[in-house]
Design a protein around this motif. Structure first.
Motif, mmCIF file in Angstrom:
data_model
loop_
_atom_site.group_PDB
_atom_site.id
_atom_site.type_symbol
_atom_site.label_atom_id
_atom_site.label_comp_id
_atom_site.label_asym_id
_atom_site.label_seq_id
_atom_site.Cartn_x
_atom_site.Cartn_y
_atom_site.Cartn_z
ATOM 1 N N ARG A 1 2.245 -5.820 19.108
ATOM 2 C CA ARG A 1 2.833 -5.978 17.777
ATOM 3 C C ARG A 1 2.219 -7.178 17.057
ATOM 4 N NH1 ARG A 1 7.853 -4.512 15.513
ATOM 5 N NH2 ARG A 1 8.459 -5.863 13.792
ATOM 6 N N ASP A 2 2.090 -8.275 17.775
ATOM 7 C CA ASP A 2 1.481 -9.454 17.154
ATOM 8 C C ASP A 2 0.077 -9.145 16.655
ATOM 9 O OD1 ASP A 2 3.725 -10.793 17.700
ATOM 10 O OD2 ASP A 2 2.903 -12.081 19.291
ATOM 11 N N HIS A 3 -0.639 -8.407 17.487
ATOM 12 C CA HIS A 3 -2.000 -8.071 17.101
ATOM 13 C C HIS A 3 -2.014 -7.249 15.818
ATOM 14 C CE1 HIS A 3 -6.119 -6.648 17.342
ATOM 15 N NE2 HIS A 3 -5.647 -5.420 17.158
ATOM 16 N N TYR A 4 -1.183 -6.216 15.761
ATOM 17 C CA TYR A 4 -1.156 -5.357 14.575
ATOM 18 C C TYR A 4 -0.711 -6.134 13.341
ATOM 19 C CZ TYR A 4 -2.405 -0.892 16.599
ATOM 20 O OH TYR A 4 -3.108 0.138 17.159
ATOM 21 N N LYS A 5 0.207 -7.045 13.553
ATOM 22 C CA LYS A 5 0.668 -7.858 12.416
ATOM 23 C C LYS A 5 -0.487 -8.641 11.812
ATOM 24 C CE LYS A 5 5.546 -8.801 12.408
ATOM 25 N NZ LYS A 5 6.646 -9.473 13.047
ATOM 26 N N ARG A 6 -1.252 -9.222 12.714
ATOM 27 C CA ARG A 6 -2.380 -10.005 12.208
ATOM 28 C C ARG A 6 -3.397 -9.120 11.501
ATOM 29 N NH1 ARG A 6 -2.511 -12.034 17.094
ATOM 30 N NH2 ARG A 6 -4.603 -11.227 17.431
ATOM 31 N N VAL A 7 -3.591 -7.924 12.068
ATOM 32 C CA VAL A 7 -4.570 -7.018 11.474
ATOM 33 C C VAL A 7 -4.164 -6.672 10.046
ATOM 34 C CG1 VAL A 7 -5.501 -4.674 11.597
ATOM 35 C CG2 VAL A 7 -5.369 -6.069 13.654
ATOM 36 N N VAL A 8 -2.908 -6.265 9.854
ATOM 37 C CA VAL A 8 -2.537 -5.824 8.507
ATOM 38 C C VAL A 8 -2.388 -7.008 7.553
ATOM 39 C CG1 VAL A 8 -1.486 -3.672 9.230
ATOM 40 C CG2 VAL A 8 -0.081 -5.718 9.105
ATOM 41 N N GLU A 9 -1.982 -8.147 8.089
ATOM 42 C CA GLU A 9 -1.882 -9.315 7.213
ATOM 43 C C GLU A 9 -3.251 -9.704 6.685
ATOM 44 O OE1 GLU A 9 0.195 -12.348 9.387
ATOM 45 O OE2 GLU A 9 2.095 -11.263 9.178
ATOM 46 N N SER A 10 -4.256 -9.580 7.548
ATOM 47 C CA SER A 10 -5.599 -9.947 7.106
ATOM 48 C C SER A 10 -6.104 -8.987 6.040
ATOM 49 C CB SER A 10 -6.554 -9.971 8.295
ATOM 50 O OG SER A 10 -6.820 -8.653 8.702
ATOM 51 N N GLN A 11 -5.490 -7.789 5.962
ATOM 52 C CA GLN A 11 -5.911 -6.836 4.931
ATOM 53 C C GLN A 11 -4.931 -6.833 3.758
ATOM 54 O OE1 GLN A 11 -6.692 -2.971 6.803
ATOM 55 N NE2 GLN A 11 -7.404 -4.023 8.621
ATOM 56 N N ASN A 12 -4.012 -7.786 3.800
ATOM 57 C CA ASN A 12 -3.009 -7.881 2.743
ATOM 58 C C ASN A 12 -2.314 -6.529 2.542
ATOM 59 O OD1 ASN A 12 -1.518 -9.163 0.874
ATOM 60 N ND2 ASN A 12 -3.005 -8.939 -0.796
ATOM 61 N N PHE A 13 -1.885 -5.981 3.612
ATOM 62 C CA PHE A 13 -1.358 -4.622 3.593
ATOM 63 C C PHE A 13 0.052 -4.626 4.145
ATOM 64 C CE2 PHE A 13 -0.711 -0.348 5.115
ATOM 65 C CZ PHE A 13 -1.309 0.423 4.130
ATOM 66 N N GLN A 14 0.913 -3.826 3.513
ATOM 67 C CA GLN A 14 2.264 -3.703 4.014
ATOM 68 C C GLN A 14 2.440 -2.318 4.589
ATOM 69 O OE1 GLN A 14 5.217 -4.802 1.142
ATOM 70 N NE2 GLN A 14 6.835 -4.842 2.695
ATOM 71 N N VAL A 15 2.564 -2.261 5.889
ATOM 72 C CA VAL A 15 2.595 -0.954 6.554
ATOM 73 C C VAL A 15 3.809 -0.166 6.078
ATOM 74 C CG1 VAL A 15 2.715 0.212 8.787
ATOM 75 C CG2 VAL A 15 1.483 -1.933 8.575
ATOM 76 N N GLY A 16 3.573 1.102 5.790
ATOM 77 C CA GLY A 16 4.668 1.999 5.427
ATOM 78 C C GLY A 16 5.093 1.882 3.987
ATOM 79 N N THR A 17 4.430 1.057 3.227
ATOM 80 C CA THR A 17 4.868 0.842 1.847
ATOM 81 C C THR A 17 3.721 0.984 0.843
ATOM 82 O OG1 THR A 17 6.551 -0.664 2.655
ATOM 83 C CG2 THR A 17 6.032 -0.778 0.313
ATOM 84 N N THR A 18 2.610 0.317 1.171
ATOM 85 C CA THR A 18 1.520 0.282 0.194
ATOM 86 C C THR A 18 1.002 1.694 -0.099
ATOM 87 O OG1 THR A 18 0.922 -1.820 1.178
ATOM 88 C CG2 THR A 18 -0.693 -0.821 -0.311
ATOM 89 N N PRO A 19 1.041 2.143 -1.379
ATOM 90 C CA PRO A 19 0.512 3.467 -1.700
ATOM 91 C C PRO A 19 -0.983 3.420 -2.018
ATOM 92 C CG PRO A 19 1.632 2.551 -3.600
ATOM 93 C CD PRO A 19 1.658 1.497 -2.545
ATOM 94 N N TYR A 20 -1.573 4.552 -2.020
ATOM 95 C CA TYR A 20 -2.970 4.745 -2.451
ATOM 96 C C TYR A 20 -3.985 3.969 -1.637
ATOM 97 C CZ TYR A 20 -0.551 6.752 -6.419
ATOM 98 O OH TYR A 20 0.281 7.517 -7.184
ATOM 99 N N ARG A 21 -3.605 3.473 -0.537
ATOM 100 C CA ARG A 21 -4.577 2.720 0.273
ATOM 101 C C ARG A 21 -4.101 2.769 1.719
ATOM 102 N NH1 ARG A 21 -5.702 -3.015 1.459
ATOM 103 N NH2 ARG A 21 -3.786 -3.709 0.433
ATOM 104 N N ALA A 22 -4.995 3.153 2.580
ATOM 105 C CA ALA A 22 -4.615 3.223 3.999
ATOM 106 C C ALA A 22 -5.132 1.981 4.708
ATOM 107 C CB ALA A 22 -5.203 4.470 4.638
ATOM 108 N N PRO A 23 -4.412 1.513 5.691
ATOM 109 C CA PRO A 23 -4.900 0.335 6.429
ATOM 110 C C PRO A 23 -6.033 0.725 7.379
ATOM 111 C CG PRO A 23 -2.926 1.172 7.452
ATOM 112 C CD PRO A 23 -3.179 2.051 6.265
ATOM 113 N N ASP A 24 -6.787 -0.248 7.801
ATOM 114 C CA ASP A 24 -7.775 -0.006 8.856
ATOM 115 C C ASP A 24 -7.331 -0.802 10.082
ATOM 116 O OD1 ASP A 24 -9.809 0.258 10.573
ATOM 117 O OD2 ASP A 24 -11.370 -0.571 9.270
ATOM 118 N N PHE A 25 -6.765 -0.080 11.018
ATOM 119 C CA PHE A 25 -6.215 -0.776 12.185
ATOM 120 C C PHE A 25 -7.298 -1.239 13.148
ATOM 121 C CE2 PHE A 25 -2.577 1.929 10.891
ATOM 122 C CZ PHE A 25 -1.709 0.897 10.565
ATOM 123 N N ASN A 26 -8.527 -0.825 12.883
ATOM 124 C CA ASN A 26 -9.599 -1.244 13.791
ATOM 125 C C ASN A 26 -10.345 -2.466 13.302
ATOM 126 O OD1 ASN A 26 -8.967 0.764 15.487
ATOM 127 N ND2 ASN A 26 -10.607 2.147 14.859
#
Lengths: 178, 621, 403
Positions: free
Chosen positions: C322-347
């Motif tokens: 979980r910590d890892h994923y948090k850092r990943v999405v934070e670095s992409q300025n992304f809010q999982v499950g909310t941000t529309p029109y843009r998918a995160p890159d978990f890799n």
């Protein structure tokens, strides 16, 4: 063996002699015995089988032939021994009180200068001492160790052997009580 | 006395001697009795020690761990030591060095010891929980008879759950068996004081996870110090449990639900493997470990957001438009309509004297099956529903697995409702009114589903009419077929194509279109079927519509289906990013695996023969 | 009449003595044995005599030695031996420090950690009776000996002071029942607990999976607050897996040699115990806790997590992922499950992982199902346990699609 053929059981009252010791001896012998117990097995661990304080108790008791004196001697030697060990004070005291009293009582009926009897008494009182101590630590302290009969028998045998010459040395220090 | 004096024969003396010794014996006997009562037996612990010189000390078996499908640990155990001071041996001048040895505030500790002085001496003074290794070394090296024998260590096994309530509803928690549970059939062979699984996997697989406690027969002294180990029966640890859950997907699902109330469930249609299972808000199961404060429990129980409620399998809500594909399939399969059937949507339509509105006020214009699914046109489905009839709709919905429990290996699953004329007569002793069919056709009215049911229903459609039993346990055995249905593939394709259009052809889910992944889905916006939340303190928010999204990928090779429920989320499209991100995580992980050479068919389950993993047949119920 | 009376008198005397001692015993048990004064007298009375005997023995030995060796060789020898022993301890501590940190740091730490004073002492007797493995040392509280002090020789640890009297003190041997000390293995720095078992010693608290070789050296860890860290304990004589973790047999090396002469570690570094409302105990020495070192906490055999940590700090793989994923999405300025029109890159890996996650490889569960191959790049993904690694460069830019 000839000594065994002597009448060791009934000592005519007339022949019963009571021995006394100089106060110095009263103090020195027990202290030396306890010191020996503390110090010598450190270098010769096989000597830890010896119970010199017990032998001294037995010796004083049978020579004085006064049960109260025997009990008191045992009590003091036992307490001194207790104070150097780390069990509650009184354990060795009680055991040696009983032994001292019994030894003095026995000496009233027997010829305590007979070597055979001395051996038997050392042997017997050693076993009694160990059994009493074991029983007391069970009853009073709630200890749960098993009684080691073979070791006790061997140690009693050795103590008996040691007691004979030891008592003869002690005999040199005694004088007849008036 | 006088008689003895005059009796001077030998036998007389012997009698006196015997009398003396008898007196001494009686005296000693009495003394021993007195000793036992007054010296040794004082206090509760001492008397216990008396009767239990040989004690059987239980050696608690650690519970099996719970792992994800890749063997990563979700739930672990940790052993910890607790230090108490027995009051009997405690001396005032030991307090300060003990406090210093344990880095406790000396004043505080002295105050605590003082507080105990008024209580009976068998009360022990709790000193510290969860000793660190350093503290343990200090205690062990100082608690001998010559230093601080009053220090007593108590070892216990604790469960270690993920923080922040990750997968809390799926995993459940363990707790001491309650009085009511002891009396129930389910826990008949348990004893008071047993730790049992209270919810989730912990409860369902309790027997598998529970080990067999060992025993150590020891001889103890009066201070309860072990003097001799007489025999030992080692504890048999519980079996590790490998779940079908994928922690990567689970994590993303949990993150997607942050700050929301709702549920996410991801299933691999080909196997029935549950890949992610999240319900929000969650709770921290670690709170249930050890002593829970009653205020904490009260807080959990009275929380209006119901954090203990397992929304994935217990939330029975109207599915809204996510129900439309089943209506469409029923209509196509029953021949009520064909693919060319079209309707003009003007924003509302009147049936049986009542006006039914479409979600788009201005209307969708003329819509056919494909565009009606893509745009989620209500008017189209009012018509289709009316033409198909409630019993046909119910038949196909039930065929898909709605309205009954899926049989997932978790306790407490709810069944939902698929209404039909027979159902109404049975439950309400009333006849079905045609007007009710209109509401059901758009997933409103009496129809309710759980998120799991919805995902399961779609998984069978995506698997060409083969429904695999949904399961949480990855036991290494081939997946089981739950049931099959004969569905015309052409009709099925039409429905699924419509769902593809939802995301990829500017439909209601266009916001979650991805260029590299063909995500298909269906949005749903549902009015609250039940008024239960209206009674809560949530106020106006509780009146808002629930948002649903069902998504799967890819269209050609559906490997995963995800259902998201966003309670009071207002609009179905708002639930769509949740599904999108879980599916993205699924494909991103596949890419990682491809890169690293690991098995790629994630949905087909990565299994390593694990000898100590639970085998089937060990299910508790 | 006289005989009868005297018999009663004898019996009364016996019963009186017995009753007196029974009361003494009962009082000790009820009051938890506070008879220190009597023991102090006894030990104090005996010590000079024992010391005298020891000196006599030594003197006799010395006399004969001098007879044959002449001069003050023997005296020098004795002094040198004592010095060597002290130096060896210093050396051990120094080496440990040198290994752990830089040379300058080592010197600094060494100066602050070295017991500033150690007191040479002799064993002048064994405590007779039930407590075997308890010896009498010829130094007591008059020379600053306190309960809880470590007793060592140049070779390693010998025991612990368990009682101190004015002129003598008692030492519990490391091999005796009830003795325990914190130890660390030399190679893997695995921590465990050495316990005396009356004759032999075993080390407990080491998990079966943790590597400990036969003949591996164990040193004190300092955690027991008795022995300073870095003193030699002994070699693992036998290592086998057991039910509750590894069973390691160790014989403290110092006990194999001659330990008639020992050093009592008096540590003046430790401050005075402050005066308190309830009696403080200046007779007990508790060392300060050792400074934390780089090694991980001791792992409990029964616990795959890491006890010794506070429970709030213990985590499972789920938390780490979980910590890892948090850092990943934070670095992409992304809010999982909310941000529309843009998918995160978990890799896509965050720029730099915090150091807390870096050594996580050790925490990978043993029965890891998916073989995690090391990433071709040293960075990021492989550092999260169980996270299947991928190079940090992404083949495509993040999706920015709108329908």
């Amino acid at each position: 063996m000839t000594e065994f053929n002597d009448s060791v059981v009934h000592t005519p009252p007339g022949r019963m002699r009571v021995w006394s010791f100089r106060p110095f001896t009263w103090v020195l012998l027990p202290v030396l015995a306890i010191l020996f117990q503390v110090y010598v097995p450190r270098f010769f661990s096989f000597l830890s089988y010896l119970e010199l304080p017990l032998l001294v108790t037995v010796y004083f008791s049978i020579m004085r032939r006064q049960p109260p004196a025997g009990a008191l001697t045992g009590c003091l030697i036992g307490l001194a021994q207790d104070s150097l060990t780390f069990i509650p004070l009184g354990m060795y005291g009680i055991v040696k009180t009983v032994i001292g009293y019994s030894a003095a009582s026995v000496s009233l009926r027997f010829d305590v200068e007979n070597s055979g009897l001395r051996y038997v008494m050392s042997f017997g009182f050693f076993i009694a001492h160990q059994v009493l101590f074991w029983a007391l630590s069970h009853m009073l302290l709630g200890a749960h160790d098993d009684f080691k009969l073979p070791q006790t028998l061997i140690a009693a045998f050795l103590n008996g052997i040691i007691a004979l010459p030891l008592f003869q040395v002690f005999d040199k220090l005694k004088s007849e009580a008036q | 006395m006088v008689r003895f004096v005059h009796d001077e024969t030998y036998s007389g003396a012997a009698k006196v001697a015997v009398f003396q010794y008898l007196t001494v014996a009686v005296f000693i006997f009495l003394l021993v009795g007195y000793w036992d009562l007054q010296v040794r037996n004082e206090g509760l612990y001492n008397s216990k020690a008396q009767q239990n010189q040989i004690k059987s000390l239980p050696m608690p078996a650690p519970r099996g761990r719970i792992l994800d499908r890749d063997g990563r640990v979700i739930v672990d155990n940790h052993a910890s030591f607790r230090l108490v001071l027995s009051r009997e041996g405690l001396r005032d001048d030991h307090v300060e060095p003990i406090a210093r040895g344990l880095n406790l505030d000396v004043q505080d500790f002295q105050a605590r010891v003082r507080r105990f002085q008024r209580r009976p001496s068998y009360f022990t003074i709790p000193v510290k929980e969860e000793l660190t290794s350093g503290e343990l070394a200090f205690v062990e090296s100082h608690r001998n008879d010559l230093m601080f024998p009053e220090m007593e260590l108590i070892k216990s096994q604790f469960r270690l759950y993920p923080k922040d309530g990750i997968a809390s509803h799926l995993i459940g928690y363990v707790g001491e068996i309650s009085e009511a549970e002891l009396n129930s059939q389910e826990w008949a062979n348990h004893n008071p004081g047993d730790l049992i699984g209270k919810m989730g996997v912990e409860r369902f697989y309790n027997d598998t996870l529970t080990g067999i406690d060992g025993q150590r027969q020891v001889r103890v002294d009066n201070r309860m110090n072990t003097r001799e180990v007489l025999g030992m029966k080692p504890a048999v640890p519980g079996k590790d449990l490998r779940l079908t859950i994928d922690l990567d997907l689970q994590t993303v699902a949990e993150m997607a639900l942050e700050g929301k109330r709702g549920a996410v469930i991801a299933i691999a249609p080909a196997t029935g493997d549950i890949l992610a299972y999240a319900s929000a808000p969650g709770y921290d199961p670690n709170l249930f470990v050890g002593r829970m404060k009653s205020s904490e429990l009260k807080g959990l129980l009275e929380d209006p957001t119901k954090p203990l409620f397992n929304r994935v399998i217990q939330s029975q809500l109207a599915p809204g438009s996510t129900f439309k594909p089943f209506v469409a399939l029923a209509a196509l399969e029953s021949g009520a309509i064909d693919e060319n059937f079209s309707v003009h949507c003007a924003g509302s339509a009147t049936f049986y004297g009542r006006v039914f509105k479409c979600h788009k006020k201005g209307g969708h214009g003329t819509v056919n099956l494909h565009s009606a699914i893509a745009q989620s046109c209500d008017v189209y489905f009012y018509n289709v529903g009316r033409m198909t009839g409630i019993d046909t709709i119910a038949k196909y919905a039930q065929m898909a697995g709605l309205g009954k429990k899926t049989g997932i290996d978790l306790p407490g699953e709810k069944e939902g409702v698929v209404p039909s004329s027979a159902w109404k007569i049975r439950t309400q002793r009333e006849k079905w009114y045609e007007g009710e069919t209109i509401s059901v056709a758009i997933g409103q009215g009496a129809v309710t589903v759980t998120p799991l049911q919805l995902a399961y229903a779609y998984s069978g459609l995506l698997n060409n009419g083969v429904w695999m039993r949904p399961h949480i346990l990855d036991d290494g055995h081939p997946p089981q077929v739950d049931h099959t249905a004969d569905i015309n593939p052409l009709n099925l394709a039409k429905v699924l194509d419509g769902m593809c259009a939802v995301v990829n052809e500017g439909g209601t889910g266009a916001a979650v279109h991805m260029s590299d992944i063909v995500l298909c889905g269906k949005t749903g916006t549902a009015q609250r079927a039940s008024n239960d939340l209206l009674k809560t303190k949530l106020g106006e928010e509780a009146f808002r519509d629930d948002a649903w999204f069902v998504g799967f990928a890819s269209r050609e090779n559906p490997e995963i289906v995800v259902v998201a429920l966003y309670e009071n989320g207002m609009h179905g499209p708002l639930a769509a990013p949740i599904v999108r991100d879980v599916i993205k995580a699924f494909y991103d992980k596949k890419a990682r695996q491809k890169q690293s050479g690991a098995p790629q068919n994630l949905a087909a389950a990565v299994r390593v023969p694990g000898s100590d993993l639970a085998s089937p047949g060990l299910r508790s119920r | 009449m006289d005989g009868l009376f005297s018999r009663y008198r004898n019996l009364s005397a016996l019963l009186l003595l017995l009753a007196g001692q029974l009361i003494l015993l009962a009082w000790q048990i009820k009051s938890n044995g506070e008879t220190r004064l009597l023991r102090v007298w006894a030990v104090t009375a005996v010590t000079p005599m024992a010391r005298g005997m020891e000196l006599t023995r030594d003197g006799l030995g010395g006399f004969f030695a001098r007879w044959f060796m002449a001069g003050k060789l023997e005296q020098d020898n004795a002094q040198l031996r004592r010095q060597t022993a002290q130096l060896e301890i210093k050396n051990q501590l120094l080496q440990e420090q040198m290994q752990q940190s830089g040379r300058a740091q080592a010197l600094l730490e060494f100066r602050s950690q070295l017991p500033s004073k150690s007191l040479p002492s002799r064993i002048i007797g064994s405590a007779p009776g039930v407590q075997s493995g308890v010896f009498i040392l010829d130094r007591g509280s008059l020379e600053g000996v306190k309960r809880g002090m470590a007793v060592v020789t140049g070779e390693g640890i010998v025991g612990q002071v368990v009682a101190s009297y004015p002129t003598a003190s008692l030492m519990m041997l490391a091999s005796s029942q009830g003795f325990a000390a914190g130890v660390t293995s030399q190679k893997s720095r695995t921590r465990g607990l050495l316990k005396g078992e009356g004759g032999t010693c075993h080390i407990f608290g080491i998990r079966n999976e943790q590597p400990v070789d036969k003949d591996e050296w164990f040193y004190t860890s300092g955690e027991d607050r008795i022995f300073p860290r870095g003193l030699r304990v002994g070699q693992a004589r036998a290592v086998k897996d057991g039910v509750d973790g590894k069973e390691i047999e160790v014989r403290p090396i110092a006990l194999d040699g001659d330990f008639a002469e020992v050093l009592i570690l008096l540590d003046a570094v430790h401050g005075q115990i402050p005066e308190l409302a309830t009696p403080s105990n200046p007779d007990v020495q508790i060392l300060d806790a050792p400074a934390p070192d780089q090694n991980g906490p001791m792992t409990d055999p029964a616990s795959p997590a890491t006890p010794g940590e506070a429970p709030s700090a213990m985590r499972t793989d789920a938390d780490r992922i979980r910590d890892h994923y948090k850092r990943v999405v934070e670095s992409q300025n992304f809010q999982v499950g909310t941000t529309p029109y843009r998918a995160p890159d978990f890799n896509r890996q965050p720029a730099a992982a915090p150091p807390a996650l870096a050594p996580a490889t050790g925490a990978v569960p043993d029965n890891q199902a998916v073989p995690v191959k090391p990433s071709p790049e040293p960075a990021s993904a492989a550092k999260v346990p169980g996270l299947i690694s991928q190079p940090s460069q992404r083949p495509k830019p993040p999706a920015q699609d709108r329908p």
